[in-house]
Structures are given as structure tokens and as C-alpha cells.
Design an enzyme around this catalytic site. Sequence first.
Site, PDB file in Angstrom:
ATOM      1  N   ARG A 177       0.816  -1.211   0.000  1.00  0.00           N
ATOM      2  CA  ARG A 177       0.000   0.000   0.000  1.00  0.00           C
ATOM      3  C   ARG A 177       0.851   1.263   0.000  1.00  0.00           C
ATOM      4  O   ARG A 177       0.298   2.363  -0.031  1.00  0.00           O
ATOM      5  CB  ARG A 177      -0.942  -0.018   1.212  1.00  0.00           C
ATOM      6  CG  ARG A 177      -0.252   0.215   2.527  1.00  0.00           C
ATOM      7  CD  ARG A 177      -1.056  -0.112   3.752  1.00  0.00           C
ATOM      8  NE  ARG A 177      -2.416   0.374   3.795  1.00  0.00           N
ATOM      9  CZ  ARG A 177      -3.220   0.202   4.864  1.00  0.00           C
ATOM     10  NH1 ARG A 177      -2.760  -0.408   5.949  1.00  0.00           N
ATOM     11  NH2 ARG A 177      -4.445   0.639   4.842  1.00  0.00           N
ATOM     12  N   ASP A 194     -13.048  -3.103  14.200  1.00  0.00           N
ATOM     13  CA  ASP A 194     -13.839  -2.271  13.282  1.00  0.00           C
ATOM     14  C   ASP A 194     -15.322  -2.587  13.440  1.00  0.00           C
ATOM     15  O   ASP A 194     -16.175  -1.695  13.394  1.00  0.00           O
ATOM     16  CB  ASP A 194     -13.408  -2.530  11.831  1.00  0.00           C
ATOM     17  CG  ASP A 194     -11.914  -2.387  11.644  1.00  0.00           C
ATOM     18  OD1 ASP A 194     -11.321  -1.512  12.319  1.00  0.00           O
ATOM     19  OD2 ASP A 194     -11.324  -3.142  10.849  1.00  0.00           O
TER      20      ASP A 194
HETATM   21  P1  ATP Z   1      -8.650  -5.504  15.237  1.00  0.00           P
HETATM   22  O1  ATP Z   1      -7.971  -6.827  15.069  1.00  0.00           O
HETATM   23  O2  ATP Z   1      -9.841  -5.383  14.356  1.00  0.00           O
HETATM   24  O3  ATP Z   1      -7.718  -4.319  15.132  1.00  0.00           O
HETATM   25  P2  ATP Z   1      -8.862  -4.627  17.977  1.00  0.00           P
HETATM   26  O4  ATP Z   1      -7.509  -5.007  18.459  1.00  0.00           O
HETATM   27  O5  ATP Z   1      -9.137  -3.194  17.674  1.00  0.00           O
HETATM   28  O6  ATP Z   1      -9.261  -5.524  16.725  1.00  0.00           O
HETATM   29  P3  ATP Z   1     -10.127  -6.316  19.948  1.00  0.00           P
HETATM   30  O7  ATP Z   1     -10.079  -5.833  21.341  1.00  0.00           O
HETATM   31  O8  ATP Z   1      -9.242  -7.457  19.578  1.00  0.00           O
HETATM   32  O9  ATP Z   1      -9.964  -5.044  19.005  1.00  0.00           O
HETATM   33  O10 ATP Z   1     -11.600  -6.766  19.597  1.00  0.00           O
HETATM   34  C1  ATP Z   1     -12.653  -5.837  19.501  1.00  0.00           C
HETATM   35  C2  ATP Z   1     -13.890  -6.377  20.152  1.00  0.00           C
HETATM   36  O11 ATP Z   1     -14.322  -7.561  19.465  1.00  0.00           O
HETATM   37  C3  ATP Z   1     -13.718  -6.779  21.608  1.00  0.00           C
HETATM   38  O12 ATP Z   1     -13.880  -5.670  22.465  1.00  0.00           O
HETATM   39  C4  ATP Z   1     -14.821  -7.814  21.751  1.00  0.00           C
HETATM   40  O13 ATP Z   1     -16.063  -7.171  21.901  1.00  0.00           O
HETATM   41  C5  ATP Z   1     -14.816  -8.501  20.380  1.00  0.00           C
HETATM   42  N1  ATP Z   1     -13.957  -9.690  20.354  1.00  0.00           N
HETATM   43  C6  ATP Z   1     -12.679  -9.770  19.928  1.00  0.00           C
HETATM   44  N2  ATP Z   1     -12.211 -11.027  20.042  1.00  0.00           N
HETATM   45  C7  ATP Z   1     -13.230 -11.772  20.524  1.00  0.00           C
HETATM   46  C8  ATP Z   1     -13.404 -13.164  20.863  1.00  0.00           C
HETATM   47  N3  ATP Z   1     -12.424 -14.058  20.704  1.00  0.00           N
HETATM   48  N4  ATP Z   1     -14.596 -13.572  21.354  1.00  0.00           N
HETATM   49  C9  ATP Z   1     -15.618 -12.696  21.518  1.00  0.00           C
HETATM   50  N5  ATP Z   1     -15.521 -11.382  21.222  1.00  0.00           N
HETATM   51  C10 ATP Z   1     -14.353 -10.914  20.724  1.00  0.00           C
END
Ligand code: ATP
Length: 315
Positions: free
Chosen positions: A104, A257
Site C-alpha cells: 500500500r 472495526d
Molecule cells: P482488530 O484486530 O480489528 O484491530 P482490535 O484489536 O481493535 O481488533 P479487539 O479488542 O481485539 O480489538 O476486539 C474488539 C472487540 O471484538 C472486543 O472488544 C470484543 O467485543 C470482540 N472480540 C474480539 N475477540 C473476541 C473473541 N475471541 N470472542 C468474543 N468477542 C471478541
Amino acid sequence: MSEVVTAGEAMVLLLPPRQGYLRHQPYLEVRVGGAEANTAVALARLGFSVSFLTFLGQDELGELVLNRLRAEGIQVFSKRTRAPTGLYLRECLPSGRGRVFYYRQGSAASFMHPESFSPELLNEAKLFHLSGVTPALSESTRSFTRWILQEARKRNVVVSFDVNYRKKLWVPEEARVFVEDILPLIDILFLSEEDAVLWSEEGFEREEELLGALSAKGPREVVLKRGKRGALGFSNGSFLESRGFPVKEVDPVGAGDAFNAGYLAGFLWGHPLEERLKLGNALGALAVTNLGDYEGAPSREDLFGFLAEDLSLDR
Ligand code: ATP
């Protein structure tokens, strides 16, 4: 004119359907992904009118992105440029660890700049959403970010921003300084536990202290995403924890997201913090049960079915 406006880079995603080194994959699935585009799709599926502002190449990949996003009912405002549409590949190693490879640099979307779009596109919006991936793309998108946030502010559009730190795009200090600088322009701030590491040297002993400190610089709501454990929200001076939904994780990418979309849907529907966090957790959980960046996003009906724990077979 749409009630939700987002902007950013949507890329073609080449995704191996199976675990293993990319080099051994006999074929790759052609999909689309990108932080703001994923949130846009999830909000559109919930029934909101959504506009997505971007730059795409004058190439077949640009056509592909356009077709897929339009098929989701998103109104895409795209400037087509000579620079190519962004591309990214994913890999799930035999250990289960995921890797991402971006193509990208110098992409069409990295040339988005102030005044790339008519700010009148924001006139009837209730909400503008952006993520920290966009300012990380280039100096030009960094200026674009400031400009569009200011334009949204001028029009009293609620501004939502996900820190979404990507270490492959910029260094932590640069990201932290930039995010702190735009905090006064943000109403709703999302960050993940990985993003929270940007403030690890500030000496906060508890997550609540970090959320409070960020909110003091601008956002009236701050939400910390905690993976499968759920989320912690801060609004109107009080904190609220919300537990994640127990689901079988197939693909963690795009959970954040999707969470944003659920939370923002709750905000637009006028629900209280508790409900907004629950909707965020539900969309995040549904996202991880599906392969792909946004394919797990539910319709409004499917979302309420999930919340009602109506997981029985529909026949
Ligand atoms: P991304 O990989 O999209 O950048 P992120 O790191 O911003 O994600 P995470 O905290 O990993 O965000 O996940 C976002 C939300 O998704 C969590 O707050 C939860 O609500 C849900 N989530 C993530 N993983 C799981 C899981 N294994 N089981 C259930 N809910 C999940």
C-alpha cells in the site's frame, strides 16, 4: 447525503482459506478490507445510510473495491488516480499466529489530501468516523485527517476516531503525538489494549486513569476494547465494563472495526452506554466467527436474533 460518513483506504485483500505459510497456498480468496471500510459495511448492513470517501487506482483492483462496497449499499465517493489501489495479504501461520503483508506504500489512498472532497458531503451527516490507519499512510493523509475532522467539527457532526495503531505504518511516539493533537476534535474515541501501549510510559496504574486522561483532552466518550473479555467504556464521568460474548474465534481480524460499528449504531439509535457497549461486543464477537475482514457483520435482524440468543436453526 448519508447519515454516516467515513473515509480511508479500502484495499483488495488476498486471503488464504487455510492455515499455513502463504508460500504453500495453492490459491487465495479475493476479498476487500480496510479499517474504515469494514466499519462502513457493518453500519450499512445495520440499515444506516453510509458514504465512504476514498482514492482508488484507475485499475481493476479499484473496480473490484468499488463493486464490493457498492454491493453493500455504500455510497462511494472515489477519486480515481494513476497510483495503484492498495493490496494486502494475510497469512495464518501453523502456530496460529497471524501475519499481514501490505502493498500500500504510494497507493492511491495515500494521496488523499485536504480539500480532496467537497466538505458539503458532511452537511447532513450525524456521524463522521475515521481510524488512525488513515493518518499513518502519509504526510498527505495526515493533513487530510486534520482537515476533515475540522470540517466535521464546523458542521457539528459527531466525530468518532479509532486509534487503531499499526506498527508497520508509523512509530509509537509519532502516533501518540498525532492522536493527542487531534483529541480536541474527537467526540468518541476507541482504542484497543494494543493501542493503549502507546501511553505505557505515562505511568498510569489503571486503565481507567488512561481513559480519564484521554477524555480530559477532548472526547466525551472513550472506549477500550479488550478482545474476548469485552470492553470498558467511559462516558459522562462514569466507567462501565461490558463482557464479551463467548464465541468460537475463527479469524480475529476486523473485530475492532465491527465493534466500532455496533457501538456507533447504539449511539445513533440513542441507546445508553451499557447498550452501546453490548452492541459493540456483539458485532465484535460475530466478526471473529467468520473468515474475512467484514463478512461476519450482521443485518439488524440477525443482530437482534443473536442478542436474543436465538441460535437455533432457522428452518
Ligand atoms: P482488530 O484486530 O480489528 O484491530 P482490535 O484489536 O481493535 O481488533 P479487539 O479488542 O481485539 O480489538 O476486539 C474488539 C472487540 O471484538 C472486543 O472488544 C470484543 O467485543 C470482540 N472480540 C474480539 N475477540 C473476541 C473473541 N475471541 N470472542 C468474543 N468477542 C471478541
